[in-house]
Design a protein around this motif. Structure first.
Motif, PDB file in Angstrom:
ATOM      1  N   GLU A 195       0.818  -1.212   0.000  1.00  0.00           N
ATOM      2  CA  GLU A 195       0.000   0.000   0.000  1.00  0.00           C
ATOM      3  C   GLU A 195       0.853   1.263   0.000  1.00  0.00           C
ATOM      4  O   GLU A 195       0.581   2.211  -0.741  1.00  0.00           O
ATOM      5  CB  GLU A 195      -0.896   0.044   1.244  1.00  0.00           C
ATOM      6  CG  GLU A 195      -2.047  -0.926   1.214  1.00  0.00           C
ATOM      7  CD  GLU A 195      -2.899  -0.816   2.474  1.00  0.00           C
ATOM      8  OE1 GLU A 195      -4.108  -0.892   2.362  1.00  0.00           O
ATOM      9  OE2 GLU A 195      -2.327  -0.651   3.570  1.00  0.00           O
ATOM     10  N   THR A 196       1.861   1.271   0.838  1.00  0.00           N
ATOM     11  CA  THR A 196       2.696   2.468   0.955  1.00  0.00           C
ATOM     12  C   THR A 196       3.382   2.768  -0.360  1.00  0.00           C
ATOM     13  O   THR A 196       3.352   3.893  -0.863  1.00  0.00           O
ATOM     14  CB  THR A 196       3.763   2.276   2.059  1.00  0.00           C
ATOM     15  OG1 THR A 196       3.101   1.913   3.255  1.00  0.00           O
ATOM     16  CG2 THR A 196       4.558   3.545   2.270  1.00  0.00           C
ATOM     17  N   LEU A 197       4.010   1.748  -0.918  1.00  0.00           N
ATOM     18  CA  LEU A 197       4.693   1.939  -2.193  1.00  0.00           C
ATOM     19  C   LEU A 197       3.704   2.294  -3.293  1.00  0.00           C
ATOM     20  O   LEU A 197       3.897   3.242  -4.048  1.00  0.00           O
ATOM     21  CB  LEU A 197       5.435   0.671  -2.597  1.00  0.00           C
ATOM     22  CG  LEU A 197       5.997   0.868  -4.002  1.00  0.00           C
ATOM     23  CD1 LEU A 197       7.372   1.475  -3.953  1.00  0.00           C
ATOM     24  CD2 LEU A 197       5.944  -0.377  -4.817  1.00  0.00           C
ATOM     25  N   ASN A 240       0.667   3.547  -3.191  1.00  0.00           N
ATOM     26  CA  ASN A 240       0.050   4.870  -3.081  1.00  0.00           C
ATOM     27  C   ASN A 240       1.004   5.989  -3.427  1.00  0.00           C
ATOM     28  O   ASN A 240       0.600   7.007  -3.979  1.00  0.00           O
ATOM     29  CB  ASN A 240      -0.534   5.062  -1.684  1.00  0.00           C
ATOM     30  CG  ASN A 240      -1.872   4.374  -1.542  1.00  0.00           C
ATOM     31  OD1 ASN A 240      -2.707   4.439  -2.447  1.00  0.00           O
ATOM     32  ND2 ASN A 240      -2.081   3.705  -0.424  1.00  0.00           N
ATOM     33  N   SER A 241       2.298   5.815  -3.120  1.00  0.00           N
ATOM     34  CA  SER A 241       3.221   6.888  -3.460  1.00  0.00           C
ATOM     35  C   SER A 241       3.443   6.942  -4.968  1.00  0.00           C
ATOM     36  O   SER A 241       3.705   8.003  -5.530  1.00  0.00           O
ATOM     37  CB  SER A 241       4.527   6.778  -2.678  1.00  0.00           C
ATOM     38  OG  SER A 241       5.164   5.572  -2.986  1.00  0.00           O
TER      39      SER A 241
END
Lengths: 273, 273
Positions: free
Chosen positions: A17-19, A21-22
């Motif tokens: 998710e973090t990767l 979304n960025s």
């Protein structure tokens, strides 16, 4: 135009998710529907995930984007069959790292599940409990144990920042609210004296402070513009006079405030990942 | 053998750290020294970063690993000159996504700095404040607003889980400690009745619970094995009888507990990224 992005993992899915979304944040004109599928750790679950992706792609008439951080090769092969663009972080990057380190990486399903016995986990729980126990100046007797002590006027962002530093970095952060009495004589309170080196100040734009306080206690003296301007004036004078480093929280996210404090103090992260 | 990894970003560096650490976790035999360089948002800062990387590589006699999430092309070109293996997430993945979406991505330095005006930021602050205000059953009058209400015996992990769900997902999570009296008649407390659909239970291995409580109040009745076995027995019976879904927190990280609760309840994340 709305597109769909899937985040698939054999663990919590938080890295995917973090990767993801960025990367998606770089496409401002597009609205994304986001679906996270965590704990895809068997071929059965992988087949179900593929079904779900394919039916979404068919419904939309667009290929979907898939961010996957699955380590197990067999499971990953199944996900690769889905009808979409597969952004496969591990495959792309593990090979060059292996080469640079001259070591093979370990492939295993659910590695992250052993998280509770790691020092990381214990550190984070400890740090969160510390932040909760030492919130709002309730007591100062554990300050010797603190990595940092945030000071500032009421509602300048101390508590969320302390909690974020605990969660993300494993830092033991206490916080102490500076009151009008503390600021009157432009000196830091006696109880903070022994910990002068650990103090870090927060400040905030007075208009913003008034808006925040008004949500809490509308039309009070506490929330009045006059009072907010007065307190911020005094607290910034206090920081300067006492040589306390400080940062403005206005227009900054909690992540940003926390990261900047870490950078300025040179505090080291106690959690890895 | 100790190697060095750098995390470089024009923002907080948290994406680079998260991704990088999940890749490095695949190399169990190697110990890494980790250096994060956030806010590298000018050519000057980029040149300084390269200097730092090169002197570390020279000192170690090994190439270092560099994880970078810099968006600006000019700054990234400078980092690419450093003496190490550069894992450049954006370059590797933006091009194929652009093709799939048939849209160009926006390249800008410090995009993430506008984070405070985004609904994300306000949601997170709101959710964290909600978790703090509705911790430990102190009051139940805001439960109508809650997305979820965690129940469980003292020290089973309710508070850190609520805070993590607030921080990471923007979920409004309250928590209510079940006491011996609540459990005596095997019914949920009256004040929770109207919110039955929002309840989610935590349980924990009694031996682990006793260990945790002993750190808090050594040799008390509260921390005794007998008491812990009794409470966990009763609370699990209560969950079953009242049809409250529940999860064991034993051997799980906060991330994992939170993600599993989200998956089981079907609650949707309110934060993007």
């Amino acid at each position: 135009m709305k597109r769909t992005a899937f985040f698939i993992s054999d663990g919590t899915g938080i890295t995917a998710e973090t990767l993801g979304n960025s990367l998606l944040a770089q496409f401002e004109s597009i609205e994304f529907e986001r679906v996270t599928l965590p704990y895809v750790d068997s071929t059965e679950k992988a087949l179900k995930a593929v079904e779900r992706i394919n039916s979404k792609a068919a419904e939309k008439g667009h290929p979907v984007i898939i961010f996957d951080t699955i380590v197990n090769k067999d499971i990953r092969k199944i996900i690769d069959q889905a009808n979409g663009l597969n952004i496969d972080i591990f495959t792309a990057f593990l090979a060059p790292i292996e080469k640079a380190l001259e070591v093979e990486s370990s492939y295993s399903v659910g590695k992250s599940h052993s998280a509770t016995t790691s020092p990381n986990y214990l550190h984070r729980i400890d740090a969160v409990n510390f932040a909760l126990d030492n919130d709002d100046g309730a007591r100062t007797r554990h300050y010797a144990e603190a990595d940092i002590i945030l000071v500032g006027v009421s509602r300048s962002g101390k508590t969320p920042t302390c909690l974020y530093m605990a969660m993300q970095f494993g830092i033991k952060a206490a916080n102490y609210p500076l009151t009008e009495e503390d600021m009157m004589d432009l000196r830091i309170p006696k109880s903070l004296e022994p910990f002068r080196q650990k103090l870090f100040g927060l400040t905030i734009d007075p208009d913003r402070l008034a808006a925040i306080r008004n949500e809490r206690r509308a039309n009070s003296r506490y929330a009045s513009l006059k009072q907010c301007y007065h307190e911020i004036d005094e607290v910034e004078m206090l920081y300067q006079r006492e040589n306390i480093p400080f940062i403005s929280t206005t227009d900054k996210s909690i992540e940003e405030i926390s990261t900047r404090i870490m950078a300025e103090t040179g505090l080291e992260r106690r959690l890895q990942s």
